[in-house]
Design a protein around this motif. Structure first.
Motif, PDB file in Angstrom:
ATOM      1  N   SER A 161     -12.432  -4.308   0.844  1.00 16.37           N
ATOM      2  CA  SER A 161     -11.123  -3.763   1.198  1.00 16.37           C
ATOM      3  C   SER A 161     -10.059  -4.154   0.182  1.00 16.37           C
ATOM      4  CB  SER A 161     -10.726  -4.220   2.600  1.00 16.37           C
ATOM      5  OG  SER A 161     -11.550  -3.617   3.580  1.00 16.37           O
ATOM      6  N   VAL A 162     -10.130  -5.374  -0.323  1.00  8.52           N
ATOM      7  CA  VAL A 162      -9.228  -5.780  -1.399  1.00  8.52           C
ATOM      8  C   VAL A 162      -9.396  -4.851  -2.595  1.00  8.52           C
ATOM      9  CG1 VAL A 162      -8.787  -7.566  -3.141  1.00  8.52           C
ATOM     10  CG2 VAL A 162      -8.974  -8.195  -0.733  1.00  8.52           C
ATOM     11  N   ASN A 163     -10.627  -4.635  -3.001  1.00  9.94           N
ATOM     12  CA  ASN A 163     -10.885  -3.826  -4.196  1.00  9.94           C
ATOM     13  C   ASN A 163     -10.547  -2.357  -3.980  1.00  9.94           C
ATOM     14  OD1 ASN A 163     -11.626  -5.995  -5.771  1.00  9.94           O
ATOM     15  ND2 ASN A 163     -13.808  -5.798  -5.295  1.00  9.94           N
ATOM     16  N   TYR A 164     -10.734  -1.865  -2.769  1.00 11.66           N
ATOM     17  CA  TYR A 164     -10.299  -0.497  -2.468  1.00 11.66           C
ATOM     18  C   TYR A 164      -8.801  -0.354  -2.700  1.00 11.66           C
ATOM     19  CZ  TYR A 164      -8.662   3.449   0.277  1.00 11.66           C
ATOM     20  OH  TYR A 164      -8.017   4.597   0.677  1.00 11.66           O
ATOM     21  N   ALA A 165      -8.024  -1.297  -2.170  1.00 17.57           N
ATOM     22  CA  ALA A 165      -6.574  -1.225  -2.327  1.00 17.57           C
ATOM     23  C   ALA A 165      -6.170  -1.369  -3.791  1.00 17.57           C
ATOM     24  CB  ALA A 165      -5.907  -2.310  -1.475  1.00 17.57           C
ATOM     25  N   GLY A 208      -4.698   1.438  -9.364  1.00 12.08           N
ATOM     26  CA  GLY A 208      -5.074   1.257 -10.753  1.00 12.08           C
ATOM     27  C   GLY A 208      -5.094  -0.181 -11.227  1.00 12.08           C
ATOM     28  N   LEU A 209      -5.337  -1.108 -10.314  1.00 15.48           N
ATOM     29  CA  LEU A 209      -5.326  -2.538 -10.635  1.00 15.48           C
ATOM     30  C   LEU A 209      -6.755  -3.050 -10.809  1.00 15.48           C
ATOM     31  CD1 LEU A 209      -2.642  -3.619  -8.011  1.00 15.48           C
ATOM     32  CD2 LEU A 209      -2.289  -3.275 -10.461  1.00 15.48           C
ATOM     33  N   PRO A 210      -6.935  -4.131 -11.564  1.00 17.73           N
ATOM     34  CA  PRO A 210      -8.279  -4.696 -11.757  1.00 17.73           C
ATOM     35  C   PRO A 210      -8.828  -5.280 -10.459  1.00 17.73           C
ATOM     36  CG  PRO A 210      -6.604  -6.133 -12.715  1.00 17.73           C
ATOM     37  CD  PRO A 210      -5.909  -4.865 -12.340  1.00 17.73           C
ATOM     38  N   THR A 211     -10.135  -5.154 -10.255  1.00 18.89           N
ATOM     39  CA  THR A 211     -10.779  -5.634  -9.037  1.00 18.89           C
ATOM     40  C   THR A 211     -11.313  -7.054  -9.238  1.00 18.89           C
ATOM     41  OG1 THR A 211     -12.863  -4.615  -9.700  1.00 18.89           O
ATOM     42  CG2 THR A 211     -11.364  -3.298  -8.329  1.00 18.89           C
ATOM     43  N   ILE A 245      -3.312  -9.300  -6.428  1.00 17.16           N
ATOM     44  CA  ILE A 245      -2.549  -8.343  -7.232  1.00 17.16           C
ATOM     45  C   ILE A 245      -1.886  -9.056  -8.405  1.00 17.16           C
ATOM     46  CG2 ILE A 245      -0.551  -6.789  -7.239  1.00 17.16           C
ATOM     47  CD1 ILE A 245      -1.122  -6.275  -4.260  1.00 17.16           C
ATOM     48  N   PRO A 246      -2.098  -8.605  -9.620  1.00 17.52           N
ATOM     49  CA  PRO A 246      -1.382  -9.194 -10.760  1.00 17.52           C
ATOM     50  C   PRO A 246       0.135  -9.105 -10.533  1.00 17.52           C
ATOM     51  CG  PRO A 246      -3.131  -7.738 -11.515  1.00 17.52           C
ATOM     52  CD  PRO A 246      -3.026  -7.539 -10.036  1.00 17.52           C
ATOM     53  N   GLY A 247       0.780 -10.249 -10.596  1.00 12.53           N
ATOM     54  CA  GLY A 247       2.213 -10.271 -10.345  1.00 12.53           C
ATOM     55  C   GLY A 247       2.588 -10.457  -8.895  1.00 12.53           C
ATOM     56  N   GLY A 248       1.605 -10.409  -7.992  1.00  7.01           N
ATOM     57  CA  GLY A 248       1.873 -10.658  -6.579  1.00  7.01           C
ATOM     58  C   GLY A 248       2.928  -9.739  -6.004  1.00  7.01           C
ATOM     59  N   SER A 303       5.833  -9.172  -6.865  1.00  2.00           N
ATOM     60  CA  SER A 303       6.677  -8.472  -7.834  1.00  2.00           C
ATOM     61  C   SER A 303       6.120  -7.087  -8.187  1.00  2.00           C
ATOM     62  CB  SER A 303       6.834  -9.303  -9.112  1.00  2.00           C
ATOM     63  OG  SER A 303       5.599  -9.433  -9.793  1.00  2.00           O
ATOM     64  N   PHE A 304       4.866  -6.829  -7.832  1.00  2.00           N
ATOM     65  CA  PHE A 304       4.284  -5.515  -8.055  1.00  2.00           C
ATOM     66  C   PHE A 304       5.052  -4.492  -7.216  1.00  2.00           C
ATOM     67  CE2 PHE A 304       0.854  -2.411  -6.776  1.00  2.00           C
ATOM     68  CZ  PHE A 304       0.818  -1.744  -7.996  1.00  2.00           C
ATOM     69  N   ALA A 305       5.498  -3.416  -7.833  1.00  2.00           N
ATOM     70  CA  ALA A 305       6.391  -2.458  -7.176  1.00  2.00           C
ATOM     71  C   ALA A 305       5.792  -1.846  -5.913  1.00  2.00           C
ATOM     72  CB  ALA A 305       6.780  -1.360  -8.167  1.00  2.00           C
ATOM     73  N   GLU A 306       4.480  -1.678  -5.889  1.00  2.00           N
ATOM     74  CA  GLU A 306       3.819  -1.049  -4.746  1.00  2.00           C
ATOM     75  C   GLU A 306       3.128  -2.077  -3.847  1.00  2.00           C
ATOM     76  OE1 GLU A 306       3.916   2.038  -3.869  1.00  2.00           O
ATOM     77  OE2 GLU A 306       4.890   2.926  -5.616  1.00  2.00           O
ATOM     78  N   PHE A 307       3.608  -3.302  -3.875  1.00  2.00           N
ATOM     79  CA  PHE A 307       2.928  -4.368  -3.119  1.00  2.00           C
ATOM     80  C   PHE A 307       2.794  -4.020  -1.636  1.00  2.00           C
ATOM     81  CE2 PHE A 307       2.871  -8.104  -0.420  1.00  2.00           C
ATOM     82  CZ  PHE A 307       1.805  -8.812  -0.956  1.00  2.00           C
ATOM     83  N   ASP A 308       3.872  -3.619  -0.998  1.00  2.00           N
ATOM     84  CA  ASP A 308       3.829  -3.349   0.444  1.00  2.00           C
ATOM     85  C   ASP A 308       2.851  -2.224   0.770  1.00  2.00           C
ATOM     86  OD1 ASP A 308       5.658  -5.343   0.934  1.00  2.00           O
ATOM     87  OD2 ASP A 308       7.390  -3.997   1.014  1.00  2.00           O
ATOM     88  N   ASN A 309       2.837  -1.189  -0.054  1.00  2.00           N
ATOM     89  CA  ASN A 309       1.904  -0.084   0.179  1.00  2.00           C
ATOM     90  C   ASN A 309       0.466  -0.512  -0.061  1.00  2.00           C
ATOM     91  OD1 ASN A 309       3.851   1.816   0.906  1.00  2.00           O
ATOM     92  ND2 ASN A 309       4.242   2.375  -1.229  1.00  2.00           N
ATOM     93  N   CYS A 310       0.255  -1.349  -1.059  1.00  2.00           N
ATOM     94  CA  CYS A 310      -1.087  -1.844  -1.353  1.00  2.00           C
ATOM     95  C   CYS A 310      -1.602  -2.693  -0.196  1.00  2.00           C
ATOM     96  CB  CYS A 310      -1.061  -2.647  -2.655  1.00  2.00           C
ATOM     97  SG  CYS A 310      -2.692  -3.037  -3.327  1.00  2.00           S
ATOM     98  N   LEU A 311      -0.743  -3.544   0.342  1.00  2.00           N
ATOM     99  CA  LEU A 311      -1.099  -4.357   1.505  1.00  2.00           C
ATOM    100  C   LEU A 311      -1.413  -3.473   2.706  1.00  2.00           C
ATOM    101  CD1 LEU A 311      -1.348  -7.048   3.042  1.00  2.00           C
ATOM    102  CD2 LEU A 311       1.141  -6.989   3.343  1.00  2.00           C
TER     103      LEU A 311
END
Length: 237
Positions: free
Chosen positions: A40-44, A49-52, A74-77, A79-87
Motif C-alpha cells: 500500500s505504501v508503494n501503491y501510493a 511518481g515517487l521512489p518505492t 515520502i522524500p521530503g515528508g 513538505s511534499f505538496a501532495e502529502f495529504d492526498n498520498c496519505l
C-alpha cells in the motif's frame, strides 16, 4: 476450561489471577502485516511518481502510525505538496488490501484460545488507523479479543498511554491486573507511560538487539516462551 456464563468466567478470572488482562500491540506482535503495508505504501508512492521501498525498509518505518509511516516513506515528508492526498490514497488502498497477505504469526491463534480459556481478557491497541484495527481484530481474533482501539482524532497515539488506558477502562481492569505485549521501542515506552509491565517479542518488526538497546525488561523469542513468562512471572499460582 469452559464457563456456563460470562459472569462465571469473570469470577474465575478475578479469583485466581493477579494478571488477568493482556493488552497487545497489533502489527509485528499478533499479525505479520509487513507485505500488505509495503504494497500500500508503494501503491501510493507510485501514484505520485515517487521512489518505492523494499519490505525491509518499510519494516524500519512502521510503529508510529500511518501518518508518520508516510512521512518517512515520502522524500521530503510533509513538505511534499501532495502529502495529504498520498496519505489518503495509502489508507484507501490499505483498507481494501489489508488482508491480501496478512496473517497471524505462528502459534498466535493457539495462544489466544488458551489464554481466553484460562480466564484472560484481551485487547489490542495500535497506532494503525482505528477502522483497520477493528476490522482486522474482528476478522482474525474474534471471539478472543473483545476490545480493539486504533489511531483516531479523539485519542493520542502511542507512546502516549491514552489507547492503553481506554482499553483498561473498557475492560474494567486496573494497572495491577494488566500486562502489555509488543514488538517495538514505542511499545516499551507506552507500557511505561501506562504504568504496566511490558513483554517484548523478538519476532516482529524490531530485532532482539534493538529491543535490548531500547530498554526492554523481558524479551521472548516465541509463543512458548511467552506462555512460560506469563505463567511463571505474572499469574498467580
Amino acid at each position: 476450561m469452559f464457563y456456563k456464563s460470562s459472569d462465571e468466567r469473570t469470577q474465575y478470572m478475578d479469583s485466581t489471577m493477579l494478571i488477568n488482562t493482556i493488552i497487545f500491540d497489533l502489527d509485528g506482535t499478533l499479525l505479520d502485516t509487513l507485505a500488505d503495508l509495503t504494497n500500500s505504501v508503494n501503491y501510493a508512492l507510485e501514484t505520485y511518481g515517487l521512489p518505492t521501498h523494499s519490505q525491509e525498509r518499510v519494516r524500519q518505518m512502521v510503529g508510529n502510525g500511518v501518518t508518520v509511516l508516510m512521512e518517512r516513506a515520502i522524500p521530503g515528508g510533509r513538505s511534499f505538496a501532495e502529502f495529504d492526498n498520498c496519505l489518503k490514497d495509502f489508507k484507501a488502498h490499505y483498507e481494501i488490501h489489508k488482508k491480501d497477505f496478512t496473517k497471524p504469526f505462528p502459534g498466535i491463534m493457539d495462544f489466544l484460545k488458551d489464554a481466553y480459556d484460562s480466564g484472560y481478557q484481551m485487547a489490542v491497541v495500535s497506532n494503525k488507523f482505528d477502522l483497520a484495527v477493528k476490522g482486522l481484530c474482528q476478522d482474525f481474533f474474534s471471539p478472543y479479543i473483545t476490545t480493539a482501539i486504533g489511531e483516531s482524532a479523539e485519542t493520542a497515539p502511542k507512546p502516549a498511554p491514552d489507547t492503553v488506558l481506554a482499553a483498561m477502562r473498557e475492560l474494567r481492569a486496573s494497572a495491577s491486573q494488566c500486562v502489555y505485549i509488543g514488538d517495538s521501542d514505542v511499545d516499551i515506552i507506552t507500557a511505561k507511560n501506562a504504568g504496566i509491565p511490558c513483554i517484548s517479542v523478538s519476532w516482529g518488526f524490531r530485532s532482539r538487539q534493538f529491543l535490548q538497546e531500547h530498554g526492554a525488561a523481558v524479551i521472548v523469542n516465541n509463543i512458548q516462551e511467552l506462555s512460560r513468562e506469563l505463567a511463571s512471572g505474572l499469574s498467580a499460582s
